[in-house]
Design a protein around this motif. Structure first.
Motif, PDB file in Angstrom:
ATOM      1  N   ASP A   1      -1.238 -59.894 -13.038  1.00  0.00           N
ATOM      2  CA  ASP A   1      -1.815 -60.780 -12.025  1.00  0.00           C
ATOM      3  C   ASP A   1      -3.334 -60.832 -12.213  1.00  0.00           C
ATOM      4  OD1 ASP A   1      -2.780 -61.949  -9.698  1.00  0.00           O
ATOM      5  OD2 ASP A   1      -1.878 -60.495  -8.345  1.00  0.00           O
ATOM      6  N   THR A   2      -3.866 -62.013 -12.540  1.00  0.00           N
ATOM      7  CA  THR A   2      -5.316 -62.158 -12.729  1.00  0.00           C
ATOM      8  C   THR A   2      -5.993 -62.807 -11.532  1.00  0.00           C
ATOM      9  OG1 THR A   2      -5.141 -64.319 -13.798  1.00  0.00           O
ATOM     10  CG2 THR A   2      -5.018 -62.376 -15.234  1.00  0.00           C
ATOM     11  N   SER A  27      -2.910 -62.313  -6.490  1.00  0.00           N
ATOM     12  CA  SER A  27      -1.862 -62.958  -5.718  1.00  0.00           C
ATOM     13  C   SER A  27      -0.516 -62.647  -6.378  1.00  0.00           C
ATOM     14  CB  SER A  27      -2.103 -64.473  -5.663  1.00  0.00           C
ATOM     15  OG  SER A  27      -1.172 -65.088  -4.833  1.00  0.00           O
ATOM     16  N   PRO A  28       0.085 -61.512  -6.003  1.00  0.00           N
ATOM     17  CA  PRO A  28       1.342 -61.109  -6.637  1.00  0.00           C
ATOM     18  C   PRO A  28       2.444 -62.143  -6.440  1.00  0.00           C
ATOM     19  CG  PRO A  28       0.526 -59.392  -5.155  1.00  0.00           C
ATOM     20  CD  PRO A  28      -0.341 -60.583  -4.971  1.00  0.00           C
ATOM     21  N   ILE A  29       3.314 -62.221  -7.408  1.00  0.00           N
ATOM     22  CA  ILE A  29       4.454 -63.122  -7.333  1.00  0.00           C
ATOM     23  C   ILE A  29       5.577 -62.418  -6.584  1.00  0.00           C
ATOM     24  CG2 ILE A  29       6.231 -64.298  -8.672  1.00  0.00           C
ATOM     25  CD1 ILE A  29       4.176 -64.691 -10.892  1.00  0.00           C
ATOM     26  N   THR A  33       4.715 -56.886 -10.817  1.00  0.00           N
ATOM     27  CA  THR A  33       3.444 -57.238 -11.438  1.00  0.00           C
ATOM     28  C   THR A  33       2.454 -56.089 -11.311  1.00  0.00           C
ATOM     29  OG1 THR A  33       2.475 -58.171  -9.437  1.00  0.00           O
ATOM     30  CG2 THR A  33       3.762 -59.669 -10.797  1.00  0.00           C
ATOM     31  N   THR A  44      -1.980 -55.618 -11.201  1.00  0.00           N
ATOM     32  CA  THR A  44      -3.240 -56.344 -11.074  1.00  0.00           C
ATOM     33  C   THR A  44      -4.067 -56.100 -12.323  1.00  0.00           C
ATOM     34  OG1 THR A  44      -3.178 -56.065  -8.687  1.00  0.00           O
ATOM     35  CG2 THR A  44      -5.301 -56.615  -9.648  1.00  0.00           C
ATOM     36  N   TYR A  85      -0.951 -64.157 -15.855  1.00  0.00           N
ATOM     37  CA  TYR A  85      -0.735 -65.394 -15.106  1.00  0.00           C
ATOM     38  C   TYR A  85      -1.875 -65.643 -14.131  1.00  0.00           C
ATOM     39  CZ  TYR A  85       0.844 -62.928 -10.875  1.00  0.00           C
ATOM     40  OH  TYR A  85       0.919 -62.140  -9.758  1.00  0.00           O
ATOM     41  N   CYS A  86      -2.081 -66.932 -13.852  1.00  0.00           N
ATOM     42  CA  CYS A  86      -3.001 -67.402 -12.819  1.00  0.00           C
ATOM     43  C   CYS A  86      -2.218 -68.427 -12.007  1.00  0.00           C
ATOM     44  CB  CYS A  86      -4.264 -67.994 -13.448  1.00  0.00           C
ATOM     45  SG  CYS A  86      -3.924 -69.385 -14.549  1.00  0.00           S
ATOM     46  N   ASP A  87      -2.891 -69.308 -11.309  1.00  0.00           N
ATOM     47  CA  ASP A  87      -2.164 -70.291 -10.488  1.00  0.00           C
ATOM     48  C   ASP A  87      -1.431 -71.334 -11.325  1.00  0.00           C
ATOM     49  OD1 ASP A  87      -2.580 -69.386  -7.843  1.00  0.00           O
ATOM     50  OD2 ASP A  87      -4.623 -70.146  -7.904  1.00  0.00           O
ATOM     51  N   ARG A 107       1.675 -69.082 -11.736  1.00  0.00           N
ATOM     52  CA  ARG A 107       2.359 -68.745 -10.487  1.00  0.00           C
ATOM     53  C   ARG A 107       3.027 -69.970  -9.860  1.00  0.00           C
ATOM     54  NH1 ARG A 107       1.751 -67.846  -5.023  1.00  0.00           N
ATOM     55  NH2 ARG A 107       2.158 -65.718  -4.361  1.00  0.00           N
TER      56      ARG A 107
END
Length: 106
Positions: free
Chosen positions: A30-31, A34-36, A41, A43, A61-63, A91
């Motif tokens: 997670d970059t 905002s965990p999925i 995941t 950080t 991943y990002c948005d 995400r």
């Protein structure tokens, strides 16, 4: 295995399953803080990530997947002993209920 720049969610799930059978960790990173939901995941933390075994696959991943794809070269330079891949669509395209079924499950 030859690692492309991007994996879709389906490719991530398939490759994770296969690589874990071979003893290789595949980690969703997670970059964007905002965990999925329903996904395991970590950080983004370079200091902790360097402690993973050589050959570990980091899937960033990002948005939308665009920022992590653009920074892939940077990630690969920072983690030369690991494999770095961007999650295609990020995400936003993650389907929390998607899962793989074994042939035996059908």
């Amino acid at each position: 295995m030859n690692y492309p720049n991007e994996w879709t969610q389906k490719e991530f799930l398939e490759n994770k399953k296969q690589l874990q059978k071979e003893g290789v960790d595949v980690v969703l990173v997670d970059t964007i803080l905002s965990p999925i939901e329903k996904a395991d995941t970590i950080t983004y933390n370079p200091y902790e990530m360097k402690n993973y075994a050589d050959g570990t696959v980091f899937v960033f991943y990002c948005d939308t997947g665009k920022a992590t794809l653009n920074r892939l070269k940077e990630y690969r330079e920072k983690f030369p002993q690991h494999h770095c891949v961007s999650l295609k669509g990020g995400r936003g395209y993650w389907r929390k209920n998607m899962m793989l079924l074994d042939e035996n499950d059908k």
